[in-house]
Design an enzyme around this catalytic site. Structure first.
Site, PDB file in Angstrom:
ATOM      1  N   LYS A  93      -8.066  27.582  -7.972  1.00  0.00           N
ATOM      2  CA  LYS A  93      -9.487  27.765  -8.317  1.00  0.00           C
ATOM      3  C   LYS A  93     -10.395  27.641  -7.111  1.00  0.00           C
ATOM      4  O   LYS A  93     -11.416  28.301  -7.021  1.00  0.00           O
ATOM      5  CB  LYS A  93      -9.910  26.798  -9.433  1.00  0.00           C
ATOM      6  CG  LYS A  93      -9.516  25.354  -9.202  1.00  0.00           C
ATOM      7  CD  LYS A  93      -8.507  24.899 -10.213  1.00  0.00           C
ATOM      8  CE  LYS A  93      -7.623  23.838  -9.595  1.00  0.00           C
ATOM      9  NZ  LYS A  93      -7.037  22.897 -10.507  1.00  0.00           N
ATOM     10  N   LYS A 151     -14.040  25.883 -11.744  1.00  0.00           N
ATOM     11  CA  LYS A 151     -13.622  26.541 -12.992  1.00  0.00           C
ATOM     12  C   LYS A 151     -14.822  27.147 -13.708  1.00  0.00           C
ATOM     13  O   LYS A 151     -14.724  28.220 -14.300  1.00  0.00           O
ATOM     14  CB  LYS A 151     -12.905  25.525 -13.887  1.00  0.00           C
ATOM     15  CG  LYS A 151     -11.581  25.044 -13.295  1.00  0.00           C
ATOM     16  CD  LYS A 151     -11.070  23.835 -14.033  1.00  0.00           C
ATOM     17  CE  LYS A 151      -9.725  23.389 -13.497  1.00  0.00           C
ATOM     18  NZ  LYS A 151      -9.327  22.054 -13.965  1.00  0.00           N
TER      19      LYS A 151
HETATM   20  N1  HSE Z   1      -6.690  18.634 -11.521  1.00  0.00           N
HETATM   21  C1  HSE Z   1      -6.876  19.643 -12.501  1.00  0.00           C
HETATM   22  C2  HSE Z   1      -7.289  19.020 -13.810  1.00  0.00           C
HETATM   23  C3  HSE Z   1      -5.603  20.423 -12.638  1.00  0.00           C
HETATM   24  O1  HSE Z   1      -7.083  17.811 -13.951  1.00  0.00           O
HETATM   25  O2  HSE Z   1      -7.819  19.698 -14.676  1.00  0.00           O
HETATM   26  C4  HSE Z   1      -5.696  21.635 -13.513  1.00  0.00           C
HETATM   27  O3  HSE Z   1      -6.622  22.554 -13.033  1.00  0.00           O
END
Ligand code: HSE
Length: 385
Positions: free
Chosen positions: A94, A194
């Protein structure tokens, strides 16, 4: 282009997600791991291990590169190299996609190859693919939800057990949920990426990551959780964006949700992400947002889509999207070590260990909290939903 022979994949990275992808691919006859490149090679990996990306880029038998090393460098150079060489790229990265969105989307279009990143938002949930399907038919006016598994795991554990932040984080790391640098989970950098990718696909444009207001959970304490329980609320890290006139609102913040909101019941590393379409209303997507197999599953699904003929990104619209959060207003819980003039003028109610403000804008309170931390580094805010 539909494949009439097995897809030949170069796998960049054999870490938590990469090894999950490797395991899934071992069971397939329509895809094969031609080679892998990884600093660490787990026991049992039998494919050829190459030392240089050039070996992959110059190998014409390799049609698809799966990038699961994470981070910006060398992932950026390798992904660009792969697209330029006419290879499909499937990634869970991402950071890379949010940061170099326009360039990579344009390059995949120019080269006529697939660029897919379904695992980059929502872990194992078919979120980006569903969002794309909706956005193609219907104006998306809003997206919101829980989009980081690590912080949801921490908040859920703290609410359930009354335990410490540090212990919950350690467990999230042990379970493989957290980023290599867990600060990115805690300070909201991961969920912001995201939200940027999701907003770009939802509204057909490009959001600048730095324009999205973000407050993470790194300053939350067990006294806050105890106060939220007394209020009958659950704290969740919520990402939200919505279409406004000529711009969008986009922000991430800890939010105190009532039991009537489905977000309040999301356990462990799960995500719940919703879109609102102009005619279809709200649709929600739920599943594990982090971890080896959920994330590897979405990488595999992208491979299946490419194998079935998908040869592009989710959208090719690249107009800039301006962000303005000044019209989004809510009351906020604030815990800080004193009351300054700005806060004084906005107090609605004093609580045992914090203050509830009158409705204030996201723009105002995020800016205030950042300034306030220069004198009170543990200041914490959360909006009331
Ligand atoms: N570190 C991210 C989370 C991993 O905990 O959502 C998945 O994108």
């Amino acid at each position: 282009m539909k494949y009439n022979k097995p897809m030949r994949i170069a796998l960049l990275g054999l870490g938590t997600v990469g090894y999950g992808v490797y395991e899934f691919l071992q069971k397939r006859s329509d895809m094969e791991v031609a080679c892998a490149m990884s600093l660490v090679v787990p026991d049992g990996v039998t494919c050829p291990i190459v030392k240089s990306i050039d070996e992959i880029l110059s190998d014409e038998s390799i049609d698809t590169v799966v990038e699961v090393i994470g981070g910006l460098h060398p992932a950026y150079e390798w992904v660009k190299g792969a697209l330029s060489a006419g290879k499909n790229v499937i990634t869970a990265n991402k950071l890379l996609i949010a940061r170099h969105y326009s360039e990579l989307v344009a390059l995949s279009k120019e080269r006529g190859v697939a660029l897919r990143c379904t695992a980059a938002a929502g872990g194992g949930i078919p979120w980006l693919t569903s969002l794309k399907r909706c956005a193609e038919q219907e104006p998306v006016i809003r997206i919101s939800g829980i989009m980081n598994g690590t912080t949801n795991f921490i908040l859920d554990t703290m609410h359930r057990t009354g335990g410490s932040f540090a212990d919950a984080l350690k467990e999230a790391q042990r379970l493989g949920y957290a980023e290599a640098n867990p600060a990115d989970d805690l300070n909201g950098a991961d969920i912001r990426r995201k939200l940027v990718i999701s907003s770009n696909i939802a509204y057909g444009g490009v959001v600048n990551e730095d324009d999205v207001a973000v407050e993470g959970i790194e300053h939350i304490q067990d006294v806050d959780i105890a106060a939220f329980k007394r209020m009958g609320r659950v704290c969740k890290l919520i990402a939200a964006s919505r279409k406004l006139d000529g711009c969008i609102a986009a922000y991430i913040e800890p939010s105190l949700v009532p039991p009537s909101m489905p977000e309040s019941a999301i356990p462990d590393n799960y995500n719940l992400i919703s879109l609102t379409g102009q005619h279809i209303g709200k649709q929600s997507f739920y599943g594990q947002g982090a971890g080896r197999y959920p994330t590897a599953y979405n990488v595999l699904q992208d491979c299946v889509d490419v194998l079935g003929g998908v040869d592009c990104f989710y959208t090719d619209r690249l107009e800039p999207l301006r962000v303005d959060n000044s019209s989004v207003e809510r009351p906020y819980y604030v815990r800080t070590n004193g009351v300054d003039k700005w806060l004084q003028a906005r107090i609605d109610k004093m609580l045992d260990c914090g203050i509830m403000t009158k409705a204030v804008s996201v723009t105002e309170i995020h800016a205030w909290a950042k300034e306030r931390r220069k004198t009170d580094s543990s200041c914490f805010i959360a909006s009331l939903r």
